[in-house]
Enzyme design. Structure first.
Site, PDB file in Angstrom:
ATOM      1  N   ASN A 207      -1.099   3.701  -1.982  1.00 34.97           N
ATOM      2  CA  ASN A 207      -2.167   2.678  -0.662  1.00 34.97           C
ATOM      3  C   ASN A 207      -0.716   3.807  -0.235  1.00 34.97           C
ATOM      4  O   ASN A 207       0.301   3.739   0.052  1.00 34.97           O
ATOM      5  CB  ASN A 207      -2.276   1.716  -1.011  1.00 34.97           C
ATOM      6  CG  ASN A 207      -0.326   0.896  -1.632  1.00 34.97           C
ATOM      7  OD1 ASN A 207       0.315   1.353  -1.404  1.00 34.97           O
ATOM      8  ND2 ASN A 207      -0.785   0.320  -2.617  1.00 34.97           N
ATOM      9  N   LEU A 208      -0.747   2.770   1.647  1.00 36.23           N
ATOM     10  CA  LEU A 208       0.364   3.140   2.712  1.00 36.23           C
ATOM     11  C   LEU A 208       1.802   2.337   1.950  1.00 36.23           C
ATOM     12  O   LEU A 208       2.669   3.465   2.546  1.00 36.23           O
ATOM     13  CB  LEU A 208      -0.381   2.266   3.855  1.00 36.23           C
ATOM     14  CG  LEU A 208      -1.663   2.729   4.684  1.00 36.23           C
ATOM     15  CD1 LEU A 208      -1.649   1.719   5.786  1.00 36.23           C
ATOM     16  CD2 LEU A 208      -0.929   3.819   5.329  1.00 36.23           C
ATOM     17  N   ASN A 209       1.803   2.088   1.654  1.00 32.68           N
ATOM     18  CA  ASN A 209       2.929   1.179   1.171  1.00 32.68           C
ATOM     19  C   ASN A 209       3.510   2.464   0.222  1.00 32.68           C
ATOM     20  O   ASN A 209       5.100   2.343   0.142  1.00 32.68           O
ATOM     21  CB  ASN A 209       2.802   0.177   0.538  1.00 32.68           C
ATOM     22  CG  ASN A 209       2.822  -1.299   1.376  1.00 32.68           C
ATOM     23  OD1 ASN A 209       3.285  -0.797   2.795  1.00 32.68           O
ATOM     24  ND2 ASN A 209       2.463  -2.490   1.371  1.00 32.68           N
ATOM     25  N   GLU A 210       3.085   2.491  -0.864  1.00 33.44           N
ATOM     26  CA  GLU A 210       3.396   3.806  -1.870  1.00 33.44           C
ATOM     27  C   GLU A 210       3.324   4.865  -1.496  1.00 33.44           C
ATOM     28  O   GLU A 210       4.908   5.954  -2.151  1.00 33.44           O
ATOM     29  CB  GLU A 210       2.006   3.343  -3.036  1.00 33.44           C
ATOM     30  CG  GLU A 210       1.644   2.832  -3.939  1.00 33.44           C
ATOM     31  CD  GLU A 210       1.049   2.376  -4.881  1.00 33.44           C
ATOM     32  OE1 GLU A 210       0.588   1.994  -5.409  1.00 33.44           O
ATOM     33  OE2 GLU A 210      -0.497   3.314  -4.611  1.00 33.44           O
ATOM     34  N   ASP A 276      -8.475  -0.039  -8.661  1.00 36.02           N
ATOM     35  CA  ASP A 276      -9.473   0.093  -9.891  1.00 36.02           C
ATOM     36  C   ASP A 276     -10.522   1.205  -9.202  1.00 36.02           C
ATOM     37  O   ASP A 276     -11.453   1.917 -10.125  1.00 36.02           O
ATOM     38  CB  ASP A 276      -9.301  -0.559 -10.964  1.00 36.02           C
ATOM     39  CG  ASP A 276      -7.996  -0.771 -10.859  1.00 36.02           C
ATOM     40  OD1 ASP A 276      -7.083  -0.249 -11.044  1.00 36.02           O
ATOM     41  OD2 ASP A 276      -8.003  -1.952 -11.380  1.00 36.02           O
TER      42      ASP A 276
END
Length: 489
Positions: A207-210, A276
């Site tokens: 995701n964007l944070n990761e 998931d």
């Protein structure tokens, strides 16, 4: 309109059952305790939850496997769990949905569990049970050996990393090498700052944070972040990155190419497990031979469905079929189904609360009488299935000079009509077996029939349905049209 919708429906309506996907990762049990909060405790300034319901769900990598099973894929799960009650509860959930599992039992570590306390739809507290200890070297090696062996029987592999210790660098490297040697896709849900741990995977799905943590670029600087993502693809030899962007949708990133699938607007109750669902749908789609762009669109639709549910709830093929099969969105050939697919589609429609109407006929040289019958049928329910006699069946009923129009052409013409949702050919003289298979809610026949003389009426009535007789339009018949044409010639 979803690309390759015909191929997608074929997979959802039975094709996925031919595919095997291996999930390796951190296995968890999710517990939910629901209730109502009506007062504050006199013992401390905390709300008092009056218990109403408790249930368990598969979590982490186990939820990925459950999503695959919901799509109809044969899923195999590998990871760690403890010798405890939580393991037994999780095994029961996996058994119920037909997930094959071979986790390594670690006597020194518990099965990871998360208990969520929920007041109505608002999560108040989460209690996690897990150990800070790492699995032993022997257990890690056992998991590596079991996972690599399972790759030999898989059509795709998912590495579901929740940073709980199952996915060591050695395991990721070994599994990716084994999968790439067989030319099958490897998809990763990452939980690490260094994406190099997954080098050589087909795609990693941050995701964007990761992605921000992996690149050092702030998540709010989206353009710069996606540019940095291209460098990650080259550096770690991925085919592409699949970036989930919350309400902005999902984007495929590779050097010189991006593809963006915007999010579908839906009411969001709980985002738990949405990632998931995305990676499970992607893996199943790629294993099924869909283009990556189609896979992304389908995964986006699946995610939009599960965020509308409370708790960790996997996607099902029926929910996607229901979303993809409004009559106005399908070409005529996509509404012509064989016996097995029409049975599956009717089951999925019925599960979604649709009222299934059935009628049948030869429908040779379509005329206004046919149109009136079909429009009358549609008034009795929300989905109309038409049983169509094959050419051989028509010849037995009408003589060797009929039909005038072949079965494939008749089916396509019928399926193009706005009132019709599905067309299925039958070779018997009557549709009795087809009615027995479908068990429609409403059976419709036109003409001078009584309910007792309609073929299949006993089956429909016994299953709680009803029979409707509609009048024919006088003066219109295929026989009259043929006679007129013969006279002109």
């Amino acid at each position: 309109m979803l690309p390759q919708v015909h191929e997608v429906l074929g997979l959802l309506e039975g094709g996925f059952s031919n595919l095997r996907v291996l999930v390796v990762g951190d296995i968890m049990l999710d517990r939910y305790i629901h209730g109502e909060v009506e007062r504050i405790s006199p013992e401390a300034p905390v709300p008092v939850l009056r218990h109403a319901q408790r249930y368990e769900r598969a979590g982490g990598a186990a939820n990925v496997a459950m999503n695959l099973a919901g799509l109809g894929v044969r899923a195999t799960l590998a990871g760690f769990w403890g010798a405890d009650r939580e393991k037994e509860e999780l095994a029961a959930l996996l058994d119920q949905d037909g997930v094959n599992y071979a986790p390594v039992v670690t006597g020194s570590l518990p099965t990871i569990s998360k208990t969520r306390i929920v007041a109505r739809t608002q999560q108040m507290l989460r209690l996690d049970i897990e150990s800070q200890k790492k699995p032993s070297p022997d257990d890690l090696q056992r998991l590596i050996d079991a996972s690599v062996a399972a790759v030999a029987h898989a059509d795709a592999v998912i590495l579901s990393d929740y940073a709980k210790g199952a996915l060591s660098d050695e395991l990721c490297s070994a599994v990716i090498r084994a999968a790439r040697a067989r030319a099958i896709p490897v998809l990763v849900d990452p939980k690490t700052r260094d994406l190099g741990k997954y080098s050589g995977a087909t795609t990693v799905c941050p995701n964007l944070n990761e992605l921000s943590q992996a690149t050092g670029v702030p998540s709010y600087e989206v353009d710069a972040l996606l540019h940095a993502a291209e460098k990650q693809v080259v550096e770690h030899e991925f085919e592409y990155l699949t970036v989930t962007m919350s309400e902005k949708g999902i984007r495929i990133v590779r050097p010189g190419y991006t593809y963006h699938s915007p999010a579908r607007a839906r009411e969001v109750f709980d985002v738990s497990g949405a990632g998931d669902t995305v990676i499970a749908t992607l893996a199943a789609s790629l294993a099924g031979g869909l283009k990556v762009e189609t896979a992304i669109e389908l995964a986006n639709l699946a995610a939009g469905i599960v965020v509308g549910k409370v708790g960790t709830v996997p996607i099902t093929s029926g929910e996607l079929v229901e979303l993809l099969t409004p009559s106005q969105d399908l070409r005529s050939d996509e509404r012509v189904l064989d016996r097995e697919r029409v049975k599956r589609r009717v089951e999925e429609w019925r599960a979604a609360g649709e009222t299934i109407v059935f009628t049948n006929g030869c429908f040779d040289l379509l005329h206004v009488g046919h149109i009136t019958l079909l429009e009358d049928c549609r008034r009795f329910g929300s989905k109309l299935v038409v049983g169509l006699n094959t050419d051989a069946s028509v010849q037995r009923l009408k003589g060797p000079m009929r039909p005038v129009v072949g079965e494939n052409e008749r089916a396509r013409v019928m399926a193009a009509l706005a009132a019709v949702d599905a067309v299925v050919l039958f070779d018997e003289d009557t549709p009795l077996e087809l009615i027995r298979d479908l068990k429609p809610s409403v059976l419709v026949k036109g003409g001078d029939y009584t309910i007792e003389t309609v073929v299949g009426h006993e089956i429909v009535i016994a299953s709680g349905g009803r029979v409707e007789i509609v009048p024919i339009v006088a003066g219109f018949s295929t026989t009259n049209i043929v006679k007129k044409l013969t006279g002109v010639c």
